[in-house]
Structures are given as structure tokens and as C-alpha cells.
Design a protein around this motif. Structure first.
Motif, mmCIF file in Angstrom:
data_model
loop_
_atom_site.group_PDB
_atom_site.id
_atom_site.type_symbol
_atom_site.label_atom_id
_atom_site.label_comp_id
_atom_site.label_asym_id
_atom_site.label_seq_id
_atom_site.Cartn_x
_atom_site.Cartn_y
_atom_site.Cartn_z
ATOM 1 N N VAL A 1 1.068 -1.171 -0.010
ATOM 2 C CA VAL A 1 0.068 -0.091 -0.204
ATOM 3 C C VAL A 1 0.843 1.446 -0.003
ATOM 4 N N ARG A 2 1.994 1.427 0.889
ATOM 5 C CA ARG A 2 2.823 2.342 0.782
ATOM 6 C C ARG A 2 3.582 2.637 -0.498
ATOM 7 N N ALA A 3 3.934 1.513 -1.099
ATOM 8 C CA ALA A 3 4.437 1.578 -2.550
ATOM 9 C C ALA A 3 3.836 1.953 -3.639
ATOM 10 N N VAL A 4 2.326 1.557 -3.558
ATOM 11 C CA VAL A 4 1.477 1.953 -4.721
ATOM 12 C C VAL A 4 0.720 3.145 -4.331
ATOM 13 N N GLY A 5 0.440 3.308 -3.138
ATOM 14 C CA GLY A 5 -0.229 4.585 -2.751
ATOM 15 C C GLY A 5 -1.788 4.525 -2.729
ATOM 16 N N ASP A 6 -2.501 3.440 -3.174
ATOM 17 C CA ASP A 6 -3.714 3.336 -3.506
ATOM 18 C C ASP A 6 -4.190 1.940 -2.907
ATOM 19 N N ARG A 7 -5.019 1.844 -1.883
ATOM 20 C CA ARG A 7 -5.285 0.219 -1.320
ATOM 21 C C ARG A 7 -6.112 -0.323 -2.398
ATOM 22 N N GLU A 8 -6.916 0.324 -3.079
ATOM 23 C CA GLU A 8 -8.111 -0.179 -3.896
ATOM 24 C C GLU A 8 -7.426 -0.567 -5.145
ATOM 25 N N LYS A 9 -6.229 -0.599 -5.432
ATOM 26 C CA LYS A 9 -5.626 -1.126 -6.575
ATOM 27 C C LYS A 9 -4.739 -2.301 -6.461
ATOM 28 N N ILE A 10 -4.912 -2.848 -5.222
ATOM 29 C CA ILE A 10 -4.036 -4.102 -4.697
ATOM 30 C C ILE A 10 -5.046 -4.889 -4.168
ATOM 31 N N GLY A 11 -4.593 -6.361 -4.647
ATOM 32 C CA GLY A 11 -5.560 -7.433 -4.016
ATOM 33 C C GLY A 11 -4.746 -8.650 -3.713
ATOM 34 N N ARG A 12 -5.071 -9.503 -2.725
ATOM 35 C CA ARG A 12 -4.354 -10.885 -2.464
ATOM 36 C C ARG A 12 -5.169 -11.731 -3.109
ATOM 37 N N LEU A 13 -4.535 -12.621 -3.941
ATOM 38 C CA LEU A 13 -5.150 -13.529 -4.815
ATOM 39 C C LEU A 13 -5.218 -14.815 -3.888
ATOM 40 N N GLY A 14 -4.447 -14.827 -2.767
ATOM 41 C CA GLY A 14 -4.372 -16.123 -1.775
ATOM 42 C C GLY A 14 -2.981 -16.621 -1.848
ATOM 43 N N GLY A 15 -2.839 -17.357 -0.680
ATOM 44 C CA GLY A 15 -1.489 -17.755 -0.213
ATOM 45 C C GLY A 15 -0.354 -16.174 -0.222
ATOM 46 N N ASP A 16 0.606 -16.622 -1.104
ATOM 47 C CA ASP A 16 1.654 -15.598 -0.984
ATOM 48 C C ASP A 16 1.510 -14.812 -2.304
ATOM 49 N N GLU A 17 0.451 -14.574 -3.114
ATOM 50 C CA GLU A 17 0.244 -13.991 -4.407
ATOM 51 C C GLU A 17 -0.628 -12.611 -4.341
ATOM 52 N N PHE A 18 -0.177 -11.693 -4.653
ATOM 53 C CA PHE A 18 -0.744 -10.509 -4.803
ATOM 54 C C PHE A 18 -0.741 -9.861 -6.387
ATOM 55 N N GLN A 19 -1.953 -9.159 -6.497
ATOM 56 C CA GLN A 19 -2.039 -8.427 -7.691
ATOM 57 C C GLN A 19 -2.232 -7.014 -7.681
ATOM 58 N N ILE A 20 -1.571 -6.122 -8.688
ATOM 59 C CA ILE A 20 -1.842 -4.760 -8.534
ATOM 60 C C ILE A 20 -2.629 -4.616 -10.086
ATOM 61 N N ILE A 21 -3.783 -3.539 -10.099
ATOM 62 C CA ILE A 21 -4.430 -2.894 -11.421
ATOM 63 C C ILE A 21 -3.924 -1.549 -11.403
ATOM 64 N N MET A 22 -3.314 -1.340 -12.597
ATOM 65 C CA MET A 22 -2.811 0.210 -12.641
ATOM 66 C C MET A 22 -3.719 0.706 -14.295
ATOM 67 N N PRO A 23 -4.565 1.532 -13.781
ATOM 68 C CA PRO A 23 -5.311 1.931 -15.036
ATOM 69 C C PRO A 23 -4.542 3.195 -15.623
ATOM 70 N N ASP A 24 -4.799 3.319 -16.944
ATOM 71 C CA ASP A 24 -3.892 4.339 -17.691
ATOM 72 C C ASP A 24 -2.625 4.460 -17.407
ATOM 73 N N GLU A 25 -1.889 3.262 -17.367
ATOM 74 C CA GLU A 25 -0.449 3.316 -17.450
ATOM 75 C C GLU A 25 0.065 2.321 -18.136
ATOM 76 N N ASP A 26 0.825 2.875 -19.117
ATOM 77 C CA ASP A 26 1.797 1.858 -20.157
ATOM 78 C C ASP A 26 3.117 2.405 -20.454
ATOM 79 N N ASP A 27 3.475 3.260 -19.320
ATOM 80 C CA ASP A 27 5.108 3.593 -19.373
ATOM 81 C C ASP A 27 5.837 2.609 -18.577
#
Length: 737
Positions: A235-261
Motif C-alpha cells: 500500500v505504501r509503495a503503490v499509494g492506493d489500497r483499492e488497486k491492490i488485491g491478495r489472490l491467495g497464499g503469497d500471491e498479490f495483484q496490482i491494477i494500474m489503469p491508464d499506465e503503459d510507461d
């Protein structure tokens, strides 16, 4: 009640409807005007109000309260007299999240519509109170709208329970992040909407490295506590908790809309890896894990959410297979790379038996005298069909296939045998993997290798990375003590690459600190702080009575800086590449081997040698060319004849990667080009463009369909363009003439 014709206007006598009416009846000269059934009904209404199970209200034609149950004014912290005259809407909190605006209270009252069970929250108070409110318009004898009458019931407990249930269905109960189901829904909606709007969306998949060891050694409660800390760092690295999810176990996912750089995405992935790799404190125990990241971006790497996740998963698999602790962008060749890796794993199992492995030795040179003092043993694999295979490729495969212990033992014994034949007292350094270090049999193995070879213990140097301090406990200290009893030397390898803690230097008996080449790289560039870091490491080592070795020195300006900073030893191409044992013996036959440093005067961008077919665009001409080497700032291309210096090309690397470039050197069929915008790291030792061009734009510009990513062929209408005569001759034209 209609026959009674009683007034709902406010009375100071009693806050309840029944009580107020009874007071009027007592004052009336005609007590018989209200039938007994009506009096019973009023008493029942009064009893209902006083029970707290419901309440009543009424307004005038302007929506202002003319009556409200007294208990409600108390809950709102207001006197009954103060609340009367307020607009009904004012006593409720404005709900910004109402999806159906036509169900909002102001809209319904404006339309003079009846409403039932409308959930509304009490406003102006800190406590959370919810009511289910119903109301109906009423009219006077002339049919004119006179206001609203209605009732309400408390639904606070039901509302909170429903929200808790919804949270359980939406968020991960352990970390508080979005769960797998919600992340999948959010990604699906985002990608579908962005596809129509031709917008980009990036996905990061994160997998923790060595998390299983924490669970196995400290227990699952410690593992759960660690996952919570991981979530906080994300959360500190991304800055937005609602962009981050835990998929289960030790796997996480981040969604970054409008980012292609990919430069920005790579920087974020690097920050995440560095953050998650810092030590954790769990119930007084210190533990260290790592992280690998796979990145995919729509629409380049997939047009559906399923395709995008599949691409990110392949990139993650590649990152983990390339040594872990790194990130990787998806590219169209990863499917083939995954198959190649599977085949290599099968071949690797037979490589030792079939004599395909050998040991190369890179000289370790005294920085001030240029005299070789020892060598680092480096394993090499000469594949019968593919030739030499990089250790960066097969070592991670060996770790995943549980072959690293066998390879490590073979290198140790081979290096000791060959070093025993060297003249003088030159040392041999052998890398010890964290898996080997954790084995109780390591001291016996080293003792056996020394005895079999006859190599004096003081000439063997074991290089140990900081990751062995995964668990800062008695087992680690015990292993160091046993190794020192054997008389061997210990070197701390890759110092400062993510696990650094000065605490273990107080007890770990190291003889040398090896400064990682990441600090050497760019140390000579203006405003770089790397030189100051190296100086601090040298001062620390000198204070502790340790030697220092700088790795990866390739240019003369780097060597000059390292000497000025008093680093004692140097490894790098500025002195020599790794050599075989036969070359080593030849060079050392006369005794000391002195090497004169040579190389570029100043550091230049790393160049990756390759043979890869790509494209080059000049005006409206598209040429098929070969990429011979690549750096962040430029490339060497081959395939077009006699191109003048200053000619501008757009280099097409595939997958939407276009780089504007200018020819700065030209020699026959080869051209050196300089990029207008520097390339960025792909996280896996390669390079890529920071941004990519949409396949729709590429097709519209007439770029050959073969250069577009798979999956777009059937969805893009190709423009009809006339075939042009090339402005330059190609190699095939040149040879034909």
C-alpha cells in the motif's frame, strides 16, 4: 383514522401522535367525536412509538417537518422544538454513493411520489444510525398537495451486518486488501471499458520468494503476520489500497489503469521488490523474504482480462525462473522461452554425467599493483547442441529442479582439485548457495574436498551472499563457527543488494567484502552517490580488518575511481574475462601474473550482443534488418547498404516497440544508430522501449502485419497502400547486383 379528521400539526403537549390527540380530546366539549376503535388505534400508535420499534413523521407542502417522534430528535441530539421546521432531507446524511439517483429522497419528494423502505443514514452525529423510511403524499379537501406523512424503523444492526458480509465477500479477511473475486471483476470491467476507449491498463502479479520457509520454520501464525506487513508495504509503495488485491497464499495483484510507461512500471516494480525484501520482525524473530513481479499491459499483451492475466503470469514465471527478486515484462517470446526452459531442465539433469560442465576462473587483481592474487570459480555449461549457456539461465533452473546442491558440490571439488595444481599461493573463491549453507553437511563436504585435493584451507575462499541471514539465529552463527574452524576464508558476496544489516558484521567472521557491481555502475557519472557509498563500505571494511573487492569493473575511469577510494582488489573485464584452467596455468607458469588494464576510457552503456531480426522504417519504406547489439542509448543494425550519417529511422523491435533513431556511424551494410529516447530495463537483463505504440495506430500507419502481436490480425482493418520502391538497397539487393 380518516373519519376522525385529527390534525397532524405539531403540539407542545406531547411528542407522540396518540398522546397529543388524547390531550385534545380531554379539552374538547364533545368527547364522543372519536369512536372507541379510533382511541384504541391511537393508543396502539403511542405504544408503538414508545417501544422504539418505529417512528412517525409528517411535513408540510414545502417538505418541512411538522411532526416527528420525540425519540428521533433525541437520537439526533436536538430538542423537539428545534427539529420542527427543518426540511426532512436535512436530518439525513447525503449519500454520495447512491447508484439510482431516481431513488434519492430529494428526487422522490420533488416528484411527490410515494416511497417505501428507503435506507437513509442519520446526519449530523458521530454515531452510525440507519433507518428504513417510508412516506406518502397527502392532499387537502380541495385536492392540493399538503405534504408527506410517513414512518421509519431502525435498521442499523442489519445494515452493519450486511456491510460486514459484503466486506467478507469483497476483501481478504487477513490483509484487508481486495480478494481474488473482486480483483477479477474490477479488471474485467476496466479492460472491457478501456478497450472501447482505447486506453491502457497494466497488471502486476507479485509472488513472494522464500515465504514457505517462514511458514515451515516459524509457523503459520507468523506467516499470517508477515502477509499483513507485506500488504502494508504494498500500500505504501503503490499509494492506493483499492488497486491492490491478495489472490491467495503469497500471491498479490496490482491494477494500474491508464499506465503503459514501462519505465514508470519498472521503477514501481523495483521499489516493490526492494521494499518487500527488507527484513521483517515477527514476534521477536527476524526474517527476510523476496519478491518477483510479472507485468503485462493491455491492449498490447492481451485484449481481455483473461489474456492479460495469462501474459502477466508468464512474465512472473520468467522472472522467477531468471533468479527471483526481479521483475519481467511480458513479451511474445515468453511462450517459447517457457518451453525452452522445460527442455533445458531435462538436459541439465544429464549435463554433469555427460561431462558438459566445466569451470572458468576470473582473475582477482590487486588494485594498486595489477598482480593477480586469486581467481573466482565460475561454472559453465557447454550444451552439445546450443553451445555455451549462460549461468544466469541455468542456475535458476537448477535451484527449482533441486540440482543446485549437486552442481555446487561438483564445482567445489573441481575448483579445489585444479587450484591445488596452481603455482604460488593464489586463492580460489567458490560460491556457496543459501541452500548449501543451510545444510548441516556443508562443513564435512568442504573438509572432504580439501583432503581429496590437498589444497591448503587458507587458499579456499567461500563466497556467501547476504541472503543466508534469512534467519538471524543460532544455526547461522554455528555454521560460521564450524567453517572458520576448517581454516577457510569467508567473503561476503553482493554486499548491499537488499539484505544489508551491519548487525551481522559484528559476529560473522568475514575476511572480505565484495562490493556489488550495481554500486560500481554509474559511479563515475555526475551527481552519482555511488562513489560515496563505496567509500563508506571501504572505511567499514578497513575498521573491521577486512579486504574489499569491487566487481564488474569494465572501464578505465571506473578503475581509477576504485583505486582512489582505496578498494583493495578488482574483478572485471578491465583486467580479464574468465579463462579456462589451461590458460590460467600458462599465464601463471612464470610465477606472478601481472595484467595491464585495458578497456574503454569511460563507461558506456552496456551492450547486449545478439542476432535478432527486426524492422526499420524510413519515410514510407519498411526494411527487414538484423539487430547485432543493443544498449540503452543505441544499437548496431545490419541489412541496409550505404546509409548516410544523419539518416533517421524508426526501429521496430516488435510488440509495438518503436524507437526513433539517427544514424551516427555507417559502414557498408552496418549502421550504428543513436536513440532519441533511451531504452529502459525490462527487469531481466534486457532492454525495452519505455512506451509502446497501439497496434491500431501501427496498422493504420502501414506497419507490416507480421510485426504486430498475435491476436490482432482479425480485428484490425489494414490500410490499402501502394508498394513503394525502397529508398536504400537491402543486403539481398546488394548481393544480387
Amino acid at each position: 383514522m380518516g373519519a376522525a379528521k385529527f390534525s397532524w400539526k405539531a403540539s407542545k403537549a406531547d411528542g407522540s401522535a396518540g398522546g397529543r390527540l388524547l390531550e385534545k380530546m380531554r379539552q374538547s366539549a364533545a368527547p364522543a367525536i372519536v369512536p372507541a376503535s379510533s382511541r384504541d388505534a391511537l393508543l396502539l400508535l403511542q405504544s408503538f412509538e414508545e417501544s422504539g420499534r418505529g417512528w412517525f413523521w409528517s411535513t408540510d407542502a414545502d417538505g418541512r417537518l411538522t411532526y416527528i417522534t420525540a425519540s428521533i430528535s433525541e437520537q439526533l441530539g436536538m430538542e423537539p422544538s428545534a427539529i420542527l421546521g427543518k426540511h426532512l432531507v436535512e436530518i439525513f446524511r447525503k449519500n454520495e454513493d447512491v447508484e439510482d439517483r431516481q431513488r434519492s429522497l430529494p428526487f422522490l419528494m420533488m416528484r411527490q411520489s410515494s416511497f417505501e423502505n428507503l435506507p437513509l443514514q442519520a446526519g449530523g452525529i458521530d454515531d452510525e444510525i440507519w433507518w428504513s423510511v417510508s412516506g406518502s403524499p397527502f392532499f387537502d379537501n380541495k385536492g392540493n398537495f399538503a405534504g408527506f406523512r410517513g414512518n421509519g424503523t431502525d435498521i442499523t444492526s442489519q445494515r452493519i451486518a450486511a456491510r460486514d458480509n459484503d466486506r467478507l465477500a469483497t476483501y481478504d479477511s487477513l490483509t484487508g486488501l481486495l480478494n481474488r473475486y473482486q480483483m477479477a471483476r474490477r479488471l474485467e470491467k476496466t479492460v472491457a471499458a478501456f478497450q472501447v476507449q482505447k486506453r491502457a491498463c497494466a497488471v502486476m502479479l507479485i509472488d513472494l520468494d522464500r515465504f514457505k520457509q517462514v511458514n515451515d520454520t516459524l509457523g503459520h501464525p507468523a506467516g499470517d503476520a508477515l502477509l499483513k506487513q507485506v500488504a502494508d508495504r504494498l500500500v505504501r509503495a503503490v499509494g492506493d489500497r483499492e488497486k491492490i488485491g491478495r489472490l491467495g497464499g503469497d500471491e498479490f495483484q496490482i491494477i494500474m489503469p491508464d499506465e503503459d510507461d514501462r519505465g514508470a512500471l519498472g521503477d514501481l516494480a523495483d521499489r516493490i521488490i526492494r521494499s518487500l525484501s527488507q527484513p521483517y520482525s515477527i514476534d521477536g524473530s527476524r526474517c527476510i523474504i523476496g519478491a518477483s513481479v510479472g507485468i503485462a499491459v493491455s491492449p498490447f499483451d492481451g485484449q481481455s482480462s483473461e489474456d492479460l492475466i495469462r501474459s502477466a503470469d508468464l512474465a512472473l514465471y520468467s522472472a522467477k525462473g531468471s533468479g527471483r527478486g526481479r521483475f519481467r515484462f511480458y513479451s511474445s517470446d515468453l511462450l517459447q522461452a517457457a518451453e525452452d526452459r522445460r527442455v533445458l531442465e531435462e538436459d541439465l539433469r544429464d549435463a554433469l554425467v555427460n561431462g558438459q560442465m566445466w569451470v572458468a576462473y576470473q582473475p582477482v587483481v590487486a588494485a594498486q599493483t595489477n598482480i593477480v592474487t586469486g581467481f573466482e570459480a565460475l561454472i559453465r555449461w557447454k550444451h552439445p547442441e546450443r553451445g555455451n549457456i549462460s549461468p544466469a539461465l541455468f542456475i535458476p533452473i537448477a535451484e527449482d529442479a533441486n540440482l543446485i546442491t549437486d552442481l555446487g558440490e561438483w564445482v567445489l571439488r573441481k575448483a579445489c582439485q585444479e587450484a591445488a595444481t596452481w603455482p604460488g599461493k593464489m586463492k580460489v573463491a567458490v560460491n556457496v548457495s543459501p541452500i548449501q549453507f543451510a545444510s548441516d553437511t556443508l562443513p564435512q563436504l568442504i573438509s572432504s574436498a580439501l583432503a581429496d585435493s590437498g589444497l591448503p584451507p587458507g587458499r579456499l575462499e567461500l563466497e556467501i551472499t547476504e541472503s543466508v541471514f534469512l534467519q538471524d539465529g543460532a544455526d547461522t552463527d554455528k555454521m560460521f563457527a564450524e567453517l572458520k574452524k576448517l581454516g577457510v576464508r569467508l567473503a561476503l558476496d553482493d554486499f548491499g543488494t537488499g539484505y544489508s544489516s551491519l548487525g551481522y558484521l559484528k559476529t560473522a567472521p568475514f575476511d572480505k567484502i565484495k562490493i556489488d557491481q550495481s554500486f560500481v555502475r554509474d559511479a563515475t557519472q555526475p551527481e552519482s552517490r555511488n562513489g560515496a557509498i563505496i567509500s563508506a563500505i571501504v572505511a567499514l571494511a578497513e575498521a573491521l580488518g577486512m579486504e574489499t573487492t569491487a566487481e564488474g569493473i569494465e572501464s578505465l575511469d571506473q578503475l581509477s575511481l576504485i583505486r582512489d577510494l582505496r578498494v583493495s582488489h578488482v574483478q572485471g573485464y578491465v583486467y580479464s574475462q574468465p579463462v579456462g584452467n589451461d590458460v590460467l596455468l600458462e599465464k601463471c607458469e612464470a610465477g606472478a601474473w601481472e595484467i595491464a588494464p585495458s578497456g574503454p576510457a569511460v563507461q558506456r552503456s552496456d551492450r547486449l550482443s545478439m542476432y535478432r531480426k527486426i524492422g526499420a522504417i524510413h519515410d514510407d519504406h519498411y526494411y527487414k534488418i538484423v539487430l547485432r547489439n543493443l544498449s540503452m542509448s543505441g544499437a548496431l543494425i545490419e541489412g541496409i547498404v550505404d546509409v548516410p550519417v544523419g539518416t533517421r529511422f524508426v526501429i521496430d523491435f516488435g510488440d509495438g516497440q518503436l524507437a526513433v533513431s539517427t544514424v551516427v556511424r555507417s559502414n557498408g551494410i552496418q549502421q550504428g544508430v543513436e536513440f532519441e529516447e533511451r531504452l529502459v530495463s525490462d527487469g531481466n537483463g534486457g532492454l525495452c522501449t519505455s512506451r509502446r505504440v497501439s497496434p491500431y495506430m501501427m496498422a493504420a500507419a502501414g506497419v507490416p502485419i507480421t510485426s504486430l502481436p498475435p491476436g490482432y490480425y482479425d480485428e484490425i482493418e489494414r490500410p490499402k497502400t501502394k508498394k513503394s520502391i525502397p529508398a536504400f538497397n537491402t543486403v539481398s539487393d546488394w548481393k544480387a547486383s
